[in-house]
Design a protein around this motif. Structure first.
Motif, PDB file in Angstrom:
ATOM      1  N   SER A   1      -4.145   0.757   3.188  1.00 13.64           N
ATOM      2  CA  SER A   1      -3.663   0.999   2.016  1.00 13.64           C
ATOM      3  C   SER A   1      -4.558   2.326   1.645  1.00 13.64           C
ATOM      4  O   SER A   1      -3.855   3.127   0.712  1.00 13.64           O
ATOM      5  CB  SER A   1      -4.099  -0.122   1.146  1.00 13.64           C
ATOM      6  OG  SER A   1      -5.611  -0.204   1.375  1.00 13.64           O
ATOM      7  N   ARG A   2      -5.614   2.570   2.156  1.00  9.37           N
ATOM      8  CA  ARG A   2      -6.485   3.783   1.867  1.00  9.37           C
ATOM      9  C   ARG A   2      -5.763   4.947   2.318  1.00  9.37           C
ATOM     10  O   ARG A   2      -5.303   5.913   1.667  1.00  9.37           O
ATOM     11  CB  ARG A   2      -7.842   3.565   2.406  1.00  9.37           C
ATOM     12  CG  ARG A   2      -8.495   4.981   1.893  1.00  9.37           C
ATOM     13  CD  ARG A   2      -9.032   4.937   0.532  1.00  9.37           C
ATOM     14  NE  ARG A   2      -9.905   6.008   0.205  1.00  9.37           N
ATOM     15  CZ  ARG A   2     -10.128   6.679  -0.879  1.00  9.37           C
ATOM     16  NH1 ARG A   2      -9.640   5.748  -1.969  1.00  9.37           N
ATOM     17  NH2 ARG A   2     -11.110   7.632  -1.315  1.00  9.37           N
TER      18      ARG A   2
ATOM     19  N   THR B   1       0.013   9.355  -0.294  1.00  6.91           N
ATOM     20  CA  THR B   1       0.657   9.646  -1.436  1.00  6.91           C
ATOM     21  C   THR B   1       0.359  10.648  -2.203  1.00  6.91           C
ATOM     22  O   THR B   1       0.849  11.399  -2.977  1.00  6.91           O
ATOM     23  CB  THR B   1       0.641   8.103  -2.283  1.00  6.91           C
ATOM     24  OG1 THR B   1       1.193   7.307  -1.478  1.00  6.91           O
ATOM     25  CG2 THR B   1       1.448   8.317  -3.459  1.00  6.91           C
TER      26      THR B   1
ATOM     27  N   ASN C   1      -2.519   5.582   0.503  1.00  4.83           N
ATOM     28  CA  ASN C   1      -2.991   6.271  -0.913  1.00  4.83           C
ATOM     29  C   ASN C   1      -3.233   7.834  -0.601  1.00  4.83           C
ATOM     30  O   ASN C   1      -2.876   8.430  -1.598  1.00  4.83           O
ATOM     31  CB  ASN C   1      -4.010   5.601  -1.385  1.00  4.83           C
ATOM     32  CG  ASN C   1      -4.473   6.039  -3.006  1.00  4.83           C
ATOM     33  OD1 ASN C   1      -3.504   5.793  -3.763  1.00  4.83           O
ATOM     34  ND2 ASN C   1      -5.701   6.535  -3.101  1.00  4.83           N
TER      35      ASN C   1
ATOM     36  N   GLY D   1       0.031   1.618  -3.635  1.00  2.00           N
ATOM     37  CA  GLY D   1      -1.293   2.249  -3.642  1.00  2.00           C
ATOM     38  C   GLY D   1      -2.390   1.171  -3.338  1.00  2.00           C
ATOM     39  O   GLY D   1      -2.102   0.148  -2.938  1.00  2.00           O
ATOM     40  N   PHE D   2      -3.483   1.705  -3.480  1.00  7.12           N
ATOM     41  CA  PHE D   2      -4.652   1.101  -2.889  1.00  7.12           C
ATOM     42  C   PHE D   2      -5.014  -0.197  -3.645  1.00  7.12           C
ATOM     43  O   PHE D   2      -5.656  -1.253  -3.073  1.00  7.12           O
ATOM     44  CB  PHE D   2      -5.716   2.038  -2.676  1.00  7.12           C
ATOM     45  CG  PHE D   2      -7.343   1.486  -2.343  1.00  7.12           C
ATOM     46  CD1 PHE D   2      -7.478   1.004  -1.119  1.00  7.12           C
ATOM     47  CD2 PHE D   2      -8.156   1.145  -3.320  1.00  7.12           C
ATOM     48  CE1 PHE D   2      -8.822   0.495  -0.513  1.00  7.12           C
ATOM     49  CE2 PHE D   2      -9.685   0.689  -3.133  1.00  7.12           C
ATOM     50  CZ  PHE D   2      -9.780   0.376  -1.704  1.00  7.12           C
TER      51      PHE D   2
ATOM     52  N   ALA E   1       0.797  -1.175   0.166  1.00  8.57           N
ATOM     53  CA  ALA E   1      -0.173   0.035  -0.050  1.00  8.57           C
ATOM     54  C   ALA E   1       0.902   1.292   0.167  1.00  8.57           C
ATOM     55  O   ALA E   1       0.600   2.112  -0.938  1.00  8.57           O
ATOM     56  CB  ALA E   1      -0.837   0.088   1.100  1.00  8.57           C
TER      57      ALA E   1
END
Length: 484
Positions: free
Chosen positions: A101-102, A108, A105, A53-54, A49
């Motif tokens: 992961s959310r 990021t 994201n 990313g998600f 993650a």
């Protein structure tokens, strides 16, 4: 572009899935319990993650859940869960993985947005630096659109200025001239996300001065507004430099012209004096015949006129000097007006003089000679431009701190757009240069004399009633000088 992104995501999912399977086999080989295996997979999902990313983390987390169910929950080697606690644990793991992961994201995306914002600020800073070193000798607007396109990395830029009605373009921009003019007339900013085009009204303070168009850009609203403000600053800065340069050129031209006139006046003075003395002597001898006497008289009159003009030019040159010294004294305005009228009796012979208002005695602390010269000049103008046989009205109006001398004539008219220009050196009103003789110097001298006394001169004109000049002076110029 989209196909490349899909292929990249697929490769990342495959790599993550392989890593999840390898970790599962290692954990099963070394007889890890469910909690230990879950921790390892959670670490993998969080790492994916953070790194990718998600989407990739979500797919790998589902695979990890399946692996944990198959290898570490009863019954083993089957995708069923007999214990409700294991079911809750797996759901918690999946939710934690997705949440991490959310958040990753979002972090990021925030970092990317911050980086993009920093890049935009850097571009705006570089644009502001380049704006300060624009070549003032070239077309500033064209340089400006080139700089905006280069520094802000947009496909095309257009800039229209209302003062010069000039449209400059750089790059590819499909916005038409009519669209730009319409935007200026409506005074509204326009943003079209579909074509990535923005139109901004360029303002100097609250006054619109043009329109800036950026085509094919990725700028946010704040960056677009900042670029528009920089454009306004550059345009106004260029105009101020141009005004300053024109003023300096005019000053130098005026100084050169005054120097030449001063030199010519001095050069003419001696020959004119000789001519006047000779002609006056011939007339005084009374030995000439009728025709000869008339010719010599004509020479004497015109020589006197040239002498007066020469004295006028010499006095004008002295008034232009910054170190002009006034010989001040208490001046009775009624006496000064009477002596001024007597001094130009020849010019006023066809005009009656009328006094306006009360005959209350008024006085000012001023230079008698210069003030009389200003009044005579206005009287001479009133006589030349007034209707033949009309009366000239002279008035003195007293106020609390100042006094105004007004001279009115009938039959002349000065258009509004020329009422300030008539006080400029050598300027003559439209249509008067051929009808009435003159040099265009007199009223500029009147203004210089008024300003030397910390006063002012103004004019009002109407086709029906005529023209009125007013010289306004402080009662006590000494007090004015102390305050300055």
């Amino acid at each position: 572009m989209i196909a490349t992104q899909i292929r990249k995501s697929v490769r990342r999912v495959v790599a993550g899935s392989v890593a999840a399977l390898l970790l599962t086999l290692l954990a099963f080989h070394f007889h890890f319990n469910l909690a230990s295996a879950t921790s390892i997979h959670l670490f993998l999902v969080v790492l994916i993650a953070l790194r990718w990313g998600f989407l990739e983390a979500g797919i790998v987390s589902i695979l990890s859940t399946a692996c944990l169910d198959f290898f570490f929950t009863d019954p083993l080697f089957a995708f069923t869960i007999s214990d409700s606690h294991d079911f809750v644990s797996l759901l918690t793991f999946e939710a934690a993985a997705l949440l991490v992961s959310r958040l990753s994201n979002q972090a990021t995306l925030h970092a990317q947005a911050s980086e993009l914002h920093q890049q935009r600020l850097q571009r705006l800073y570089e644009l502001s630096q380049h704006v300060l070193v624009l070549d003032r000798m070239g077309i500033v607007e064209q340089q400006l659109v080139d700089l905006i396109r280069f520094n802000l990395q947009v496909e095309g830029v257009a800039l229209w200025t209302a003062r010069d009605l000039r449209l400059c373009r750089s790059g590819v921009c499909g916005v038409t001239d009519d669209a730009i003019h319409t935007a200026f007339e409506t005074g509204s900013d326009i943003d079209d996300p579909g074509t990535r085009t923005s139109l901004r009204i360029v303002r100097s303070g609250t006054r619109p001065i043009g329109v800036l168009v950026c085509c094919g850009h990725t700028l946010d609203v704040a960056s677009m507004n900042a670029a528009t403000s920089l454009a306004a600053v550059a345009i106004e800065r260029a105009r101020s430099f141009s005004t300053e340069a024109n003023a300096e050129a005019a000053r130098q031209s005026e100084q050169l012209r005054s120097t030449i006139l001063d030199g010519l006046a001095h050069a003419f003075k001696s020959p004119l004096t000789t001519i006047m003395v000779s002609s006056s002597g011939l007339l005084a001898m009374n030995t000439l015949s009728g025709v000869e006497k008339r010719l010599v008289g004509m020479i004497d009159r015109h020589a006197s006129q040239l002498s007066d003009l020469t004295n006028h030019l010499l006095l004008t040159a002295s008034l232009d000097r910054a170190d002009l010294k006034l010989s001040r004294e208490i001046v009775d305005l009624d006496q000064l007006i009477e002596s001024s009228v007597e001094g130009c009796s020849v010019e006023l012979r066809s005009h009656a003089i009328e006094r306006l208002g009360t005959r209350e005695r008024s006085s000012v602390y001023a230079d008698r000679k210069l003030l009389q010269m200003a009044i005579v000049q206005i009287l001479d103008n009133a006589a030349k431009y007034g209707a033949p046989g009309s009366s000239l009205l002279i008035g003195v109006t007293q106020q609390e701190t100042q006094v105004a001398i007004t001279i009115h004539n009938q039959g002349s008219f000065i258009p509004p757009e020329e009422r300030e220009k008539v006080f400029q050196r050598f300027y003559r009103c439209t249509g008067s240069s051929g009808a009435v003789s003159g040099t265009g110097i007199g009223l500029s001298v009147v203004r210089r004399i008024a300003e030397a006394h910390h006063g002012s001169v103004s004019v009002e004109s109407d086709r029906a009633s005529g023209t009125t000049f007013a010289i306004t002076l402080p009662h006590d110029a000494r007090r004015t000088e102390t305050c300055r």
